[in-house]
Design a protein around this motif. Structure first.
Motif, PDB file in Angstrom:
ATOM      1  N   LEU A 419       0.824  -1.207   0.000  1.00  0.00           N
ATOM      2  CA  LEU A 419       0.000   0.000   0.000  1.00  0.00           C
ATOM      3  C   LEU A 419       0.862   1.264   0.000  1.00  0.00           C
ATOM      4  O   LEU A 419       0.489   2.275  -0.599  1.00  0.00           O
ATOM      5  CB  LEU A 419      -0.933   0.003   1.213  1.00  0.00           C
ATOM      6  N   ALA A 420       2.017   1.207   0.655  1.00  0.00           N
ATOM      7  CA  ALA A 420       2.914   2.363   0.607  1.00  0.00           C
ATOM      8  C   ALA A 420       3.623   2.462  -0.732  1.00  0.00           C
ATOM      9  O   ALA A 420       4.025   3.552  -1.154  1.00  0.00           O
ATOM     10  CB  ALA A 420       3.952   2.259   1.735  1.00  0.00           C
ATOM     11  N   TRP A 421       3.772   1.350  -1.412  1.00  0.00           N
ATOM     12  CA  TRP A 421       4.471   1.305  -2.702  1.00  0.00           C
ATOM     13  C   TRP A 421       3.630   1.950  -3.799  1.00  0.00           C
ATOM     14  O   TRP A 421       4.163   2.562  -4.721  1.00  0.00           O
ATOM     15  CB  TRP A 421       4.759  -0.149  -3.023  1.00  0.00           C
ATOM     16  N   ILE A 422       2.296   1.824  -3.712  1.00  0.00           N
ATOM     17  CA  ILE A 422       1.414   2.323  -4.768  1.00  0.00           C
ATOM     18  C   ILE A 422       1.483   3.843  -4.902  1.00  0.00           C
ATOM     19  O   ILE A 422       1.742   4.361  -6.001  1.00  0.00           O
ATOM     20  CB  ILE A 422      -0.039   1.841  -4.538  1.00  0.00           C
ATOM     21  N   PRO A 423       1.259   4.635  -3.839  1.00  0.00           N
ATOM     22  CA  PRO A 423       1.330   6.097  -4.034  1.00  0.00           C
ATOM     23  C   PRO A 423       2.717   6.584  -4.424  1.00  0.00           C
ATOM     24  O   PRO A 423       2.843   7.564  -5.168  1.00  0.00           O
ATOM     25  CB  PRO A 423       0.900   6.666  -2.675  1.00  0.00           C
ATOM     26  N   LEU A 424       3.768   5.892  -3.967  1.00  0.00           N
ATOM     27  CA  LEU A 424       5.117   6.312  -4.334  1.00  0.00           C
ATOM     28  C   LEU A 424       5.346   6.141  -5.831  1.00  0.00           C
ATOM     29  O   LEU A 424       5.888   7.036  -6.504  1.00  0.00           O
ATOM     30  CB  LEU A 424       6.132   5.491  -3.536  1.00  0.00           C
ATOM     31  N   LEU A 425       4.914   5.022  -6.399  1.00  0.00           N
ATOM     32  CA  LEU A 425       5.092   4.800  -7.827  1.00  0.00           C
ATOM     33  C   LEU A 425       4.148   5.675  -8.653  1.00  0.00           C
ATOM     34  O   LEU A 425       4.508   6.118  -9.746  1.00  0.00           O
ATOM     35  CB  LEU A 425       4.858   3.324  -8.153  1.00  0.00           C
TER      36      LEU A 425
END
Length: 824
Positions: A419-425
């Motif tokens: 879930l943290a990876w999605i907004p970063l990408l």
């Protein structure tokens, strides 16, 4: 292809015994388990190192499979035209060679079919020889362009031959469309895509079905991690088998639409093309989704003819497939590389970065070449970023066999990291596509000033240079995901948690000079170079003066015995002032922020020359990089404030020219702001915080649910009480954001007050981990409340609008003529 060849070759050609294969696989599995356990617990990674001897005599089978695959595709593409003509028994009408006709100087003036075909081709930009064929047994009205370079063909059906006599205008439209495919080189793109898919599909199906049984064949089926890894390979190939047709269909649909646009440029008017599509290519009764179509529907083609803006729209599923396909391609190249070392990882990442850059660049260039501005702007920009970010997140985590197999080795909570990876990408994809749009817009004049291959070489050179920062960013983000995926969400001891590692990746990346400086230089210089040398002249002048002004005090501070940190800080301050000055003076130019970044970078290089003699280059480079980042951020803030003041001044001047508000009747004429719901958001946030604090003894989940409910009520309230203002849904979302932020802030403050004093004695790294993780959880919760509140506000406004329409319809007076007829 590569994995299947490697598996089959290791079984049938290497002659490795089951005992040796099992020992090697067990050693590798145990080594990975120890590495993951030590990394998860913050231990020493060197203690888990082992020397696992590979029993294979030859490591090049994957590369051999890749070479064989390309050779097979090349042979099929080369022999496809002759095989198709022979198999379907086409009849040759004739071969038009524009060069020989131009040298003779005589145009064919006969009235037969071949003469008409030659005259139509000579009226276009197609200069290559084309062989025209006839399929007399096909009664449909159709045509098809196919062939390889040097052997281009267009086959006409028997119905098209009848169309030549009955409706010459429609026949010319159909032929111009097929000639446009040849002019746009769609045959090379389309047939290569189709042949690659047909060659790969049987091998992909075989790999999907056989991969789970490879451990059984090798005698290593007792290890659940190896079985899971083989099954994960099949899942990855299955996802690739689903995405490959979607990308293929997207490419073929877009080429059809661009062929229509090219035919229209050659003289086939919009009216003629629309009449041809409506009369001879009617819509089928079976309506399939657009993503499953190889050809666009006639309705879609007619809509694009009337509105050229639709020509550049792409589906979100296509961008999601681009992102996931790029990461799966990276994993495939890594698996095909001998021993899968670091070089293979970097080569795979570089190819994935080039693939993403070309996809985003070509999409942006379509709008830049036609309208002088990038395509990906506004809401479309956000949609593309979200879809591409989701595809990259899924392809780099959920569809990676290594990560899926490692879950069986060490249980790890993946949901927080994912879930943290999605907004970063998504944020990275948004920045990349906006920057590529600005770069291509600045290079549009330079590319347009050249013709033919020279223009294409310039365009591809720009995209090649632009892929370098994309590659560096993608490599660092992928490495960060691998480091954070198997860390616990709240790190034990002094170890940072997985979410904290991902959240701090941008700051770590920007403070690594070997990675950050190339990215900053290319992102700033590339758009300025496209705008011309004049755009670099003014920033370089400022660089000289500010650099000398920063070097002088630095030199005297070092002579007086000051610390290196102080001198670097002085230079960083001068860099910030220089960046803001250049941005404000270059505001009317094309790229003021890029000019400010170049100025800050040059100032840091000149100002820190004396610091290189007194300290290590790494500290000086970190300070210069920090100065560039601080200067660019300050310049962006200064530009935003100036433009905001300019907009307010324009609005004030417009209001001064209008009559007083008392005399104005009609809709709202103020500026399109969404901040007027701030007051209600504050009141609802305070109330939500108080209610959540009272409900904490009954459970923290209930308290969070109350805050989310307050966000929804606040959004609906704001939308319904002032729906006459502009953008009511955006204002409702803004109010829900404030309410959620204040509600959770009050809840966290209460938790910090009642926290026992013994729990406050923690290390600084643990507090950083807890703060970052809590910020992530609160951000997700606030975003959820904003999303639900916005949807509820939109639904409430829709219901009110429908009721207003119904009531207005009931209150309307009856029609006079109808009433009179009724009375009679």
């Amino acid at each position: 292809m590569t994995s299947e060849v490697a598996n089959m070759a290791s079984i049938f050609f290497d002659h490795v015994s089951d005992a040796a294969e099992g020992a090697y696989q067990s050693c590798v599995t145990e080594q990975r388990r120890q590495v993951l356990e030590n990394w998860q617990g913050g231990g020493d990674l060197s203690a888990a190192s082992r020397d696992c001897v590979r029993p294979y005599s030859f490591e090049g089978w994957p590369l051999i499979g890749l070479v064989v695959w390309w050779i097979a595709i090349g042979l099929v593409v080369w022999w496809l035209p002759a095989w198709r003509i022979r198999r379907r028994r086409y009849e040759q009408i004739g071969r038009v060679v524009p060069a020989s006709i131009a040298s003779d100087g005589v145009l064919p003036d006969r009235a037969d079919l071949f003469a008409l075909l030659a005259r139509i081709q000579l009226g276009t930009d197609v200069a290559v020889p084309v062989t025209y064929l006839l399929d007399p047994l096909d009664p449909r009205c159709s045509a098809l362009a196919f062939g390889r370079p040097g052997h281009r063909c267009i086959v006409l059906s028997g119905g098209s031959e009848t169309l030549f006599r009955r409706d010459p205008v429609a026949f010319r439209t159909v032929l111009l469309h097929e000639l446009a495919h040849i002019h746009n080189r769609d045959l090379d793109i389309g047939f290569l895509t189709i042949v690659a898919w047909r060659v790969t599909m049987p091998l992909m199906v075989l790999s999907i079905l056989s991969n789970p049984f490879i451990p059984v064949i090798r005698g290593t089926s007792t290890d659940s991690a190896l079985v899971a890894l083989s099954a994960a390979e099949s899942v990855t190939l299955l996802a690739l088998a689903v995405m490959a047709p979607l990308l293929r269909n997207s490419v073929l649909r877009s080429r059809e639409l661009f062929a229509d646009a090219q035919a229209e440029l050659w003289g086939s008017g919009t009216t003629d093309m629309s009449a041809t599509l409506a009369g001879y290519f009617p819509s089928s009764r079976r309506r399939r989704p657009e993503v499953l179509r190889v050809h666009p529907s006639p309705q879609r083609r007619r809509a694009v003819l009337h509105d050229s803006q639709l020509l550049r729209t792409t589906s979100g599923w296509d961008w999601c497939a681009v992102g996931a396909g790029a990461m799966i391609l990276r994993r495939s190249i890594l698996g095909a590389w001998p021993a899968g070392d670091v070089i293979g990882d970097q080569v795979g990442t570089a190819i994935a970065a080039v693939f993403i850059t070309v996809a985003l660049g070509m999409a942006a260039w379509q709008g830049t070449a036609q309208e002088g501005q990038p395509q990906l702007r506004g809401r479309r920009s956000v949609a593309v970023s979200v879809a591409l970010g989701l595809g990259l997140a899924a392809g780099s985590s959920l569809l990676q066999p290594d990560i899926i197999g490692a879950i069986f080795l060490v249980p790890a909570p993946l949901w927080g990291q994912f879930l943290a990876w999605i907004p970063l990408l998504c944020l990275t994809a948004w920045a990349a596509q906006r920057w590529l749009g600005a770069v291509l817009a600045s290079w549009a004049d330079a590319v347009g000033a050249r013709e033919g291959r020279a223009a294409k070489r310039v365009l591809w050179a720009v995209l090649g240079v632009a892929s370098v920062p994309v590659y560096l960013g993608l490599a660092f983000l992928t490495l960060g995901l691998q480091l954070a995926m198997f860390k616990p969400i709240f790190g034990p001891g002094n170890a940072l948690g997985g979410v904290a590692v991902l959240a701090t990746l941008p700051a770590i990346f920007l403070l690594l000079p070997p990675l950050a400086l190339p990215v900053l230089v290319i992102t700033a210089v590339l758009p300025l170079a496209g705008a011309g040398a004049a755009s670099l002249r003014q920033p370089l002048r400022k660089v000289l003066w500010y650099g000398i002004g920063a070097a002088a005090p630095t030199f005297f501070l070092l002579l007086s015995g000051a610390r290196l940190v102080i001198t670097v800080g002085v230079v960083a301050l001068v860099q910030t002032v220089c960046a803001v000055h250049v941005a404000l003076t270059e505001d009317r130019q094309q790229h003021p922020l890029a000019a400010a970044t170049v100025a800050a970078l040059g100032t840091g290089l000149i100002g820190n020359l004396s610091g290189l003699a007194a300290g290590t280059w790494h500290r000086v480079a970190v300070g210069a990089t920090f100065g560039v980042i601080a200067g660019s951020a300050s310049a962006a803030v200064a530009l935003g404030l100036r433009r905001r003041r300019a907009r307010r001044a324009d609005v004030a001047q417009q209001r001064a020219r209008k009559p007083s508000s008392a005399a104005v009747t009609g809709p709202w004429v103020g500026p399109p702001k969404v901040t007027w719901g701030r007051r209600k958001g504050v009141w609802f946030g305070v109330g939500a915080a108080a209610a959540a604090v009272l409900l904490v003894p009954f459970g923290i989940l209930l308290a969070m649910l109350v805050v989310a409910l307050a966000q929804v009520v606040c959004a609906v309230r704001v939308a319904l009480t002032a729906d006459w203002r502009p953008r009511p849904v955006a204002a409702a979302a803004y109010a829900a954001l404030i309410a959620g932020f204040l509600g959770y802030l009050g809840l966290l403050a209460f938790a910090a007050v009642v926290l026992p004093s013994s729990a406050t004695a923690r290390a600084a790294s643990e507090w950083i981990t807890i703060a970052v993780s809590l910020a992530f959880v609160v951000g997700v919760a606030v975003g959820f409340g904003v999303a639900v509140g916005s949807a509820s506000a939109s639904a409430a406004l829709g219901v009110r609008h429908r009721r207003a329409q119904q009531s207005s319809g009931l209150d309307m007076p009856p029609d006079t003529a109808t009433a009179g007829a009724t009375d009679q």
